[in-house]
Design a protein around this motif. Structure first.
Motif, PDB file in Angstrom:
ATOM      1  N   LYS A 238       0.996  -1.333   0.002  1.00  0.00           N
ATOM      2  CA  LYS A 238      -0.027  -0.220   0.005  1.00  0.00           C
ATOM      3  C   LYS A 238       0.985   1.274   0.134  1.00  0.00           C
ATOM      4  CE  LYS A 238      -4.040   0.250   1.210  1.00  0.00           C
ATOM      5  NZ  LYS A 238      -5.145   0.802   0.299  1.00  0.00           N
ATOM      6  N   HIS A 239       1.858   1.127   0.745  1.00  0.00           N
ATOM      7  CA  HIS A 239       2.701   2.572   0.710  1.00  0.00           C
ATOM      8  C   HIS A 239       3.625   2.732  -0.582  1.00  0.00           C
ATOM      9  CE1 HIS A 239       5.317   5.489   2.692  1.00  0.00           C
ATOM     10  NE2 HIS A 239       6.315   5.015   2.166  1.00  0.00           N
ATOM     11  N   PHE A 240       4.210   1.607  -0.916  1.00  0.00           N
ATOM     12  CA  PHE A 240       5.117   1.613  -2.229  1.00  0.00           C
ATOM     13  C   PHE A 240       4.342   1.390  -3.341  1.00  0.00           C
ATOM     14  CE2 PHE A 240       8.250   0.410   1.122  1.00  0.00           C
ATOM     15  CZ  PHE A 240       9.123   1.551   1.023  1.00  0.00           C
ATOM     16  N   GLY A 241       3.439   0.942  -3.496  1.00  0.00           N
ATOM     17  CA  GLY A 241       2.670   0.657  -4.710  1.00  0.00           C
ATOM     18  C   GLY A 241       2.892  -0.952  -5.412  1.00  0.00           C
ATOM     19  N   SER A 242       4.076  -1.288  -5.095  1.00  0.00           N
ATOM     20  CA  SER A 242       4.513  -2.497  -5.601  1.00  0.00           C
ATOM     21  C   SER A 242       5.618  -2.822  -4.804  1.00  0.00           C
ATOM     22  CB  SER A 242       4.942  -2.447  -7.003  1.00  0.00           C
ATOM     23  OG  SER A 242       5.760  -3.499  -7.258  1.00  0.00           O
ATOM     24  N   ILE A 243       6.049  -4.123  -4.725  1.00  0.00           N
ATOM     25  CA  ILE A 243       7.002  -4.617  -3.585  1.00  0.00           C
ATOM     26  C   ILE A 243       8.414  -5.029  -4.589  1.00  0.00           C
ATOM     27  CG2 ILE A 243       7.316  -6.780  -2.364  1.00  0.00           C
ATOM     28  CD1 ILE A 243       5.503  -4.974  -0.790  1.00  0.00           C
ATOM     29  N   ALA A 244       7.985  -5.581  -5.877  1.00  0.00           N
ATOM     30  CA  ALA A 244       9.125  -6.073  -6.563  1.00  0.00           C
ATOM     31  C   ALA A 244      10.420  -4.907  -6.517  1.00  0.00           C
ATOM     32  CB  ALA A 244       8.741  -6.270  -8.066  1.00  0.00           C
ATOM     33  N   GLY A 245      11.494  -5.326  -6.347  1.00  0.00           N
ATOM     34  CA  GLY A 245      12.821  -4.310  -6.465  1.00  0.00           C
ATOM     35  C   GLY A 245      12.948  -3.738  -4.958  1.00  0.00           C
ATOM     36  N   LYS A 246      11.632  -3.443  -4.240  1.00  0.00           N
ATOM     37  CA  LYS A 246      11.889  -2.823  -3.004  1.00  0.00           C
ATOM     38  C   LYS A 246      13.081  -3.572  -1.760  1.00  0.00           C
ATOM     39  CE  LYS A 246       9.732   0.844  -3.785  1.00  0.00           C
ATOM     40  NZ  LYS A 246       9.906   0.710  -5.009  1.00  0.00           N
ATOM     41  N   LYS A 247      13.620  -2.707  -0.956  1.00  0.00           N
ATOM     42  CA  LYS A 247      14.706  -3.352  -0.151  1.00  0.00           C
ATOM     43  C   LYS A 247      14.247  -3.195   1.011  1.00  0.00           C
ATOM     44  CE  LYS A 247      18.638  -2.103  -3.058  1.00  0.00           C
ATOM     45  NZ  LYS A 247      19.295  -0.971  -3.504  1.00  0.00           N
ATOM     46  N   ILE A 248      13.843  -4.365   1.627  1.00  0.00           N
ATOM     47  CA  ILE A 248      13.342  -4.574   3.316  1.00  0.00           C
ATOM     48  C   ILE A 248      14.288  -5.022   4.149  1.00  0.00           C
ATOM     49  CG2 ILE A 248      11.107  -5.111   4.418  1.00  0.00           C
ATOM     50  CD1 ILE A 248      10.565  -3.426   1.761  1.00  0.00           C
ATOM     51  N   CYS A 249      14.591  -4.337   5.162  1.00  0.00           N
ATOM     52  CA  CYS A 249      15.528  -4.968   5.984  1.00  0.00           C
ATOM     53  C   CYS A 249      14.746  -5.323   7.531  1.00  0.00           C
ATOM     54  CB  CYS A 249      16.514  -3.758   6.366  1.00  0.00           C
ATOM     55  SG  CYS A 249      17.940  -4.837   7.503  1.00  0.00           S
ATOM     56  N   LEU A 250      15.084  -6.399   8.019  1.00  0.00           N
ATOM     57  CA  LEU A 250      14.476  -6.903   9.446  1.00  0.00           C
ATOM     58  C   LEU A 250      15.559  -6.730  10.211  1.00  0.00           C
ATOM     59  CD1 LEU A 250      13.327 -10.115   7.418  1.00  0.00           C
ATOM     60  CD2 LEU A 250      11.778  -8.224   7.719  1.00  0.00           C
ATOM     61  N   VAL A 251      15.143  -5.939  11.445  1.00  0.00           N
ATOM     62  CA  VAL A 251      16.018  -5.534  12.257  1.00  0.00           C
ATOM     63  C   VAL A 251      15.761  -6.043  13.670  1.00  0.00           C
ATOM     64  CG1 VAL A 251      17.416  -3.658  13.334  1.00  0.00           C
ATOM     65  CG2 VAL A 251      16.294  -3.307  10.959  1.00  0.00           C
ATOM     66  N   GLY A 252      16.708  -6.520  14.399  1.00  0.00           N
ATOM     67  CA  GLY A 252      16.296  -7.011  15.785  1.00  0.00           C
ATOM     68  C   GLY A 252      16.786  -8.689  15.988  1.00  0.00           C
ATOM     69  N   ASP A 253      15.574  -9.117  16.860  1.00  0.00           N
ATOM     70  CA  ASP A 253      15.811 -10.514  17.244  1.00  0.00           C
ATOM     71  C   ASP A 253      15.310 -11.592  15.893  1.00  0.00           C
ATOM     72  OD1 ASP A 253      15.716 -12.895  18.356  1.00  0.00           O
ATOM     73  OD2 ASP A 253      14.687 -12.396  20.207  1.00  0.00           O
ATOM     74  N   ILE A 254      16.118 -11.714  15.446  1.00  0.00           N
ATOM     75  CA  ILE A 254      15.884 -12.632  13.979  1.00  0.00           C
ATOM     76  C   ILE A 254      15.802 -14.181  14.348  1.00  0.00           C
ATOM     77  CG2 ILE A 254      16.560 -13.116  11.635  1.00  0.00           C
ATOM     78  CD1 ILE A 254      16.025 -10.146  11.824  1.00  0.00           C
ATOM     79  N   LEU A 255      16.446 -14.429  15.335  1.00  0.00           N
ATOM     80  CA  LEU A 255      16.750 -15.694  15.866  1.00  0.00           C
ATOM     81  C   LEU A 255      15.429 -16.468  16.224  1.00  0.00           C
ATOM     82  CD1 LEU A 255      18.456 -18.246  16.487  1.00  0.00           C
ATOM     83  CD2 LEU A 255      18.826 -17.408  18.654  1.00  0.00           C
ATOM     84  N   HIS A 256      14.641 -15.506  17.156  1.00  0.00           N
ATOM     85  CA  HIS A 256      13.508 -16.206  17.651  1.00  0.00           C
ATOM     86  C   HIS A 256      12.203 -15.530  16.769  1.00  0.00           C
ATOM     87  CE1 HIS A 256      16.380 -16.036  21.094  1.00  0.00           C
ATOM     88  NE2 HIS A 256      16.192 -17.134  21.131  1.00  0.00           N
ATOM     89  N   SER A 257      12.245 -14.979  15.984  1.00  0.00           N
ATOM     90  CA  SER A 257      10.947 -14.587  15.204  1.00  0.00           C
ATOM     91  C   SER A 257      10.336 -15.341  14.101  1.00  0.00           C
ATOM     92  CB  SER A 257      11.415 -13.084  14.521  1.00  0.00           C
ATOM     93  OG  SER A 257      10.315 -12.488  14.008  1.00  0.00           O
ATOM     94  N   ARG A 258       9.172 -15.696  14.389  1.00  0.00           N
ATOM     95  CA  ARG A 258       8.427 -16.490  13.344  1.00  0.00           C
ATOM     96  C   ARG A 258       7.977 -15.392  12.572  1.00  0.00           C
ATOM     97  NH1 ARG A 258       4.633 -17.919  18.491  1.00  0.00           N
ATOM     98  NH2 ARG A 258       3.612 -15.978  18.969  1.00  0.00           N
ATOM     99  N   VAL A 259       7.523 -14.437  13.003  1.00  0.00           N
ATOM    100  CA  VAL A 259       7.082 -12.795  11.910  1.00  0.00           C
ATOM    101  C   VAL A 259       8.211 -13.026  10.681  1.00  0.00           C
ATOM    102  CG1 VAL A 259       6.779 -10.745  11.709  1.00  0.00           C
ATOM    103  CG2 VAL A 259       6.045 -11.987  13.650  1.00  0.00           C
ATOM    104  N   ILE A 260       9.489 -13.134  11.115  1.00  0.00           N
ATOM    105  CA  ILE A 260      10.297 -12.868   9.990  1.00  0.00           C
ATOM    106  C   ILE A 260      10.320 -13.926   9.283  1.00  0.00           C
ATOM    107  CG2 ILE A 260      12.841 -13.285  10.143  1.00  0.00           C
ATOM    108  CD1 ILE A 260      11.320 -10.271  10.650  1.00  0.00           C
ATOM    109  N   ARG A 261      10.399 -15.115   9.554  1.00  0.00           N
ATOM    110  CA  ARG A 261      10.353 -16.278   8.552  1.00  0.00           C
ATOM    111  C   ARG A 261       9.262 -16.244   7.499  1.00  0.00           C
ATOM    112  NH1 ARG A 261      13.119 -17.509  12.893  1.00  0.00           N
ATOM    113  NH2 ARG A 261      14.598 -18.979  12.888  1.00  0.00           N
TER     114      ARG A 261
END
Ligand code: NCD
Length: 312
Positions: free
Chosen positions: A152-175
């Motif tokens: 909704k924010h960018f209009g399209s997802i293709a080519g966008k750079k998204i960085c996940l920051v923080g507790d990646i190890l325990h995160s199901r959201v991240i997977r």
């Protein structure tokens, strides 16, 4: 509205979804978002469908969001409190679910602390299952609402750079995020101290950043995660203050990049992984995520209810 794509009985994992499935869910989500914004409260897509919310782990927004979504669609809803049930008397998960199912449940929305609990149940029960979070494994509706918010924010997802920051190890959201973002053609990065990255992170095909400033320079958006202390059995971090100094997202990162947007699945720990000035800034999409969550869950419920009627 017919769902021609999405030939699934259950929603177990974001990994089961093709790009067509995701687009079909998002088309429905747009429709339900408009309905919610119109102020109308009731539809009948789920009339005659019995929905059971079974949360074996704590939740605020996911449980309430599913409950509101099911109510808006006219379902009959029952909530099952694991802490006040026979689970505490030693009943197995399968016996608990078979017992609940014998009361004619059509859709089971479940959160469980064991990774893979939903995949174990799916071939053994009659109801459709929606995974509302399993251990450190998957949280597909959170992933969908995050990616819908980015779209909704960018209009399209293709080519966008998204960085996940923080507790990646325990995160199901991240997977769930990684798999949906990659399916839609985004570039994905992760930024965390080494102890909070899963071993073998390379197989996810993500870019790794050890320094937050480099991640910020690279990214169009950050998805920020809290430290899940309840899933740590030993000190993976020297101190929270140290984490917050090196990996916490503060206002200073927006000075040279005011267009950067941020997401957070909640619950937030203000002053640890995210500063209040960032959480409440115009670049924060956090409350938008919550609003979109209800529409995404309405879309999933409506599609699965239609598939049930077709005897999937
Ligand atoms: C997350 C969860 O439970 O996986 N929250 C959520 O569902 N919105 C993240 C978390 O607990 O930190």
């Amino acid at each position: 509205m017919e769902s021609k794509l999405f030939p699934h009985k259950h929603l177990l994992s974001a990994e089961q979804l093709s790009a067509d499935d995701i687009h079909s869910i998002f088309t429905r989500t747009e429709f339900f978002l408009e309905f919610l914004r119109s102020g109308e409260k009731k539809r009948n897509d789920l009339s005659g469908i019995s929905v059971l919310l079974a949360f074996f782990e704590n939740s605020t927004r996911t449980r309430v969001s599913f409950e509101i979504a099911a109510k808006r669609l006219g379902a009959e809803i029952t909530s099952f409190q694991a802490s006040a049930s026979s689970v505490s008397k030693g009943e197995s998960l399968l016996d608990t679910v078979w017992t609940l199912e014998a009361m004619h449940t059509d859709i089971l929305i479940m959160r469980h602390n064991h990774s893979g609990a939903h995949e174990f149940l799916a071939p053994r029960i009659k109801s459709a299952i929606i995974n509302a979070g399993d251990g450190q494994h998957q949280h597909p509706t959170q992933g969908l609402l995050d990616v819908f918010t980015l779209k909704k924010h960018f209009g399209s997802i293709a080519g966008k750079k998204i960085c996940l920051v923080g507790d990646i190890l325990h995160s199901r959201v991240i997977r769930s995020n990684i798999s949906l973002l990659k399916t839609l053609g985004a570039e994905v990065g992760v930024c965390a101290p080494g102890t909070l990255l899963p071993r073998g992170i390379e197989i996810f095909g993500v870019k790794q950043f050890a320094r937050t400033s480099e991640a910020v320079n690279w990214a169009d958006a950050l998805n920020i995660l809290r430290i899940q202390q309840e899933r740590m059995d030993s000190g993976l971090l020297p101190t929270l203050t140290e984490f917050s100094t090196y990996y916490g997202i503060s206002e200073k990162y927006f000075k040279n990049k005011p267009e950067l947007v941020i997401l957070h699945p909640g619950p937030m720990n203000r002053g640890v992984e995210i500063d209040s000035e960032v959480a409440d800034a115009p670049q924060s999409l956090i409350l938008r995520q919550v609003e979109h969550g209800v529409a995404v869950r309405m879309a999933i419920l409506a599609i699965l209810a239609e598939n049930l009627k077709k005897n999937f």
